[in-house]
Motif scaffolding. Sequence first.
Motif, PDB file in Angstrom:
ATOM      1  N   ALA A  22      24.800  51.471  -1.793  1.00 40.07           N
ATOM      2  CA  ALA A  22      24.657  50.610  -3.308  1.00 40.07           C
ATOM      3  C   ALA A  22      25.615  50.604  -4.109  1.00 40.07           C
ATOM      4  N   ALA A  23      25.555  52.268  -4.535  1.00 35.34           N
ATOM      5  CA  ALA A  23      26.306  53.096  -5.495  1.00 35.34           C
ATOM      6  C   ALA A  23      27.780  52.417  -5.301  1.00 35.34           C
ATOM      7  N   LEU A  24      28.282  52.615  -4.366  1.00 31.21           N
ATOM      8  CA  LEU A  24      29.644  52.174  -3.660  1.00 31.21           C
ATOM      9  C   LEU A  24      29.725  50.837  -4.472  1.00 31.21           C
ATOM     10  N   LEU A  29      31.910  47.131  -8.479  1.00 32.97           N
ATOM     11  CA  LEU A  29      31.961  46.156  -9.622  1.00 32.97           C
ATOM     12  C   LEU A  29      32.652  46.125 -10.752  1.00 32.97           C
ATOM     13  N   PRO A  30      31.710  47.536 -11.835  1.00 30.05           N
ATOM     14  CA  PRO A  30      32.284  47.492 -12.960  1.00 30.05           C
ATOM     15  C   PRO A  30      33.589  47.644 -13.180  1.00 30.05           C
ATOM     16  N   LEU A  31      34.218  48.098 -12.315  1.00 30.11           N
ATOM     17  CA  LEU A  31      35.619  48.164 -12.102  1.00 30.11           C
ATOM     18  C   LEU A  31      36.025  47.024 -12.017  1.00 30.11           C
ATOM     19  N   ALA A  32      36.275  46.548 -11.350  1.00 34.66           N
ATOM     20  CA  ALA A  32      36.664  44.635 -11.046  1.00 34.66           C
ATOM     21  C   ALA A  32      36.360  43.798 -12.472  1.00 34.66           C
ATOM     22  N   PRO A  36      39.017  41.028 -16.039  1.00 32.21           N
ATOM     23  CA  PRO A  36      38.868  39.922 -16.725  1.00 32.21           C
ATOM     24  C   PRO A  36      37.930  39.846 -18.311  1.00 32.21           C
ATOM     25  N   THR A  37      37.192  40.638 -18.296  1.00 31.92           N
ATOM     26  CA  THR A  37      36.658  41.124 -19.730  1.00 31.92           C
ATOM     27  C   THR A  37      37.967  41.453 -20.694  1.00 31.92           C
ATOM     28  N   ALA A  38      38.950  42.916 -19.951  1.00 31.21           N
ATOM     29  CA  ALA A  38      40.292  41.739 -21.161  1.00 31.21           C
ATOM     30  C   ALA A  38      40.996  41.349 -21.656  1.00 31.21           C
ATOM     31  N   GLN A  39      40.880  40.193 -20.340  1.00 32.42           N
ATOM     32  CA  GLN A  39      41.885  39.131 -20.533  1.00 32.42           C
ATOM     33  C   GLN A  39      40.782  37.934 -21.423  1.00 32.42           C
ATOM     34  N   LEU A  40      39.398  38.051 -21.247  1.00 37.80           N
ATOM     35  CA  LEU A  40      38.798  36.812 -22.008  1.00 37.80           C
ATOM     36  C   LEU A  40      38.740  37.368 -23.961  1.00 37.80           C
ATOM     37  N   LEU A  41      38.914  38.617 -23.660  1.00 38.89           N
ATOM     38  CA  LEU A  41      39.071  39.803 -25.539  1.00 38.89           C
ATOM     39  C   LEU A  41      40.825  39.695 -25.751  1.00 38.89           C
ATOM     40  N   GLY A  42      41.365  38.832 -25.516  1.00 44.06           N
ATOM     41  CA  GLY A  42      42.702  38.138 -25.731  1.00 44.06           C
ATOM     42  C   GLY A  42      43.697  39.780 -25.583  1.00 44.06           C
ATOM     43  N   ALA A  43      43.295  40.931 -24.725  1.00 44.53           N
ATOM     44  CA  ALA A  43      44.151  42.032 -24.261  1.00 44.53           C
ATOM     45  C   ALA A  43      44.945  42.261 -22.510  1.00 44.53           C
ATOM     46  N   HIS A  44      45.771  42.618 -22.842  1.00 46.30           N
ATOM     47  CA  HIS A  44      46.227  43.372 -21.817  1.00 46.30           C
ATOM     48  C   HIS A  44      45.601  43.657 -20.419  1.00 46.30           C
ATOM     49  N   MET A  96      32.698  50.331 -18.889  1.00 47.72           N
ATOM     50  CA  MET A  96      32.280  49.914 -17.876  1.00 47.72           C
ATOM     51  C   MET A  96      31.816  51.236 -17.127  1.00 47.72           C
ATOM     52  N   ALA A  97      32.656  52.177 -17.112  1.00 52.78           N
ATOM     53  CA  ALA A  97      31.654  53.954 -16.211  1.00 52.78           C
ATOM     54  C   ALA A  97      30.627  53.628 -16.381  1.00 52.78           C
ATOM     55  N   ILE A  98      30.326  53.971 -18.500  1.00 52.96           N
ATOM     56  CA  ILE A  98      29.198  53.957 -18.659  1.00 52.96           C
ATOM     57  C   ILE A  98      28.076  53.052 -17.918  1.00 52.96           C
ATOM     58  N   LEU A  99      28.473  52.238 -18.177  1.00 51.13           N
ATOM     59  CA  LEU A  99      27.735  50.928 -17.308  1.00 51.13           C
ATOM     60  C   LEU A  99      27.438  51.414 -15.801  1.00 51.13           C
ATOM     61  N   SER A 100      28.441  51.590 -15.080  1.00 51.47           N
ATOM     62  CA  SER A 100      28.270  52.278 -13.503  1.00 51.47           C
ATOM     63  C   SER A 100      27.450  53.386 -13.599  1.00 51.47           C
ATOM     64  N   SER A 101      27.633  54.133 -14.866  1.00 51.86           N
ATOM     65  CA  SER A 101      26.472  54.695 -14.644  1.00 51.86           C
ATOM     66  C   SER A 101      25.031  54.461 -14.473  1.00 51.86           C
ATOM     67  N   ALA A 102      24.818  54.133 -16.007  1.00 52.67           N
ATOM     68  CA  ALA A 102      23.355  53.992 -15.468  1.00 52.67           C
ATOM     69  C   ALA A 102      22.982  52.879 -14.528  1.00 52.67           C
ATOM     70  N   LEU A 103      23.950  52.226 -13.811  1.00 50.47           N
ATOM     71  CA  LEU A 103      23.323  51.519 -12.595  1.00 50.47           C
ATOM     72  C   LEU A 103      23.274  52.434 -11.002  1.00 50.47           C
ATOM     73  N   PHE A 104      24.025  53.161 -10.973  1.00 52.43           N
ATOM     74  CA  PHE A 104      23.737  54.729 -10.324  1.00 52.43           C
ATOM     75  C   PHE A 104      22.500  55.210 -10.804  1.00 52.43           C
TER      76      PHE A 104
END
Length: 276
Positions: A22-24, A29-32, A36-44, A96-104
């Motif tokens: 589950a930790a993997l 998931l946040p890495l992936a 997409p999040t950057a593209q939604l915000l108009g970023a590269h 996303m790294a912080i989100l991943s930590s919260a999920l951990f």
Amino acid sequence: MTTPPLRPAPWNELHTLAGLWAALAAYLLPLALIAPTAQLLGAHSQFRDAGDTFHNLASLATYADLALARATAGNPLPPTPRLLADPITVRIAWSMAILSSALFILIALTAPRRPLPTIAHALGLHRFQADRLWLPALCVATLYPLTGIYSTIVAHLGLTQLAPTPDPATLSPILRDPAALALYSTATVIAAPLSEEAIYRGLAFTGTLRWGFLPAATFSALLFALSHRDLGTLLPSLLAGITMAWLYYRSGSLWDAIAFHVLYNSLSLILLLTRN
């Protein structure tokens, strides 16, 4: 000899294995979601620089030569190379790294399938003692110079891939943007120590302690070292992981391992900021 207060966990290896899988997923998931999040915000989607300063200068020189040749021949100019990370995407990546930590942390508290008070007691979270923090600090003061010595030795032997050196392509975008630096500092000094200790020492080490201290410590430390995905930090991370397992085992409280992790990462952050 006094028996250490830490006991094997009331959960078994299957719970531990399920939590690690589950930790993997919580890492991937946040890495992936970064691109997409950057593209939604108009970023590269690029959150790392293309390379270090020398690599970027070489890329610019190659582009200039090619552009000049095409312009002379009347051909369309090549696309401009993108060498620098998008600052918005860098912020997204560390969010996303912080989100991943919260999920951990969530996984570490749910994978054992035990009531929260039972898990907290098994991890010794009720045993925090500020007057005991001198030992994690002493371990950091010992291991950090040893890492420097190790880096010097492998560099002298020409084994540059084994030298634990910061990646400028990752760090340069952070240092250029105060918001990214704030997120990186939070992820490194607070989120990572809490979440990684919850998974690697709390779930994995405690869940396999019935194997004996050394096998369980080596297992959890190896997972911790491999999670950094960096050959240069493999051996130092392995040693640090075993040290944190020992601190936890000796005190019976995960707070001692967390304290070591916070101090070690804080020192790394301070040295990074003073060098730049």
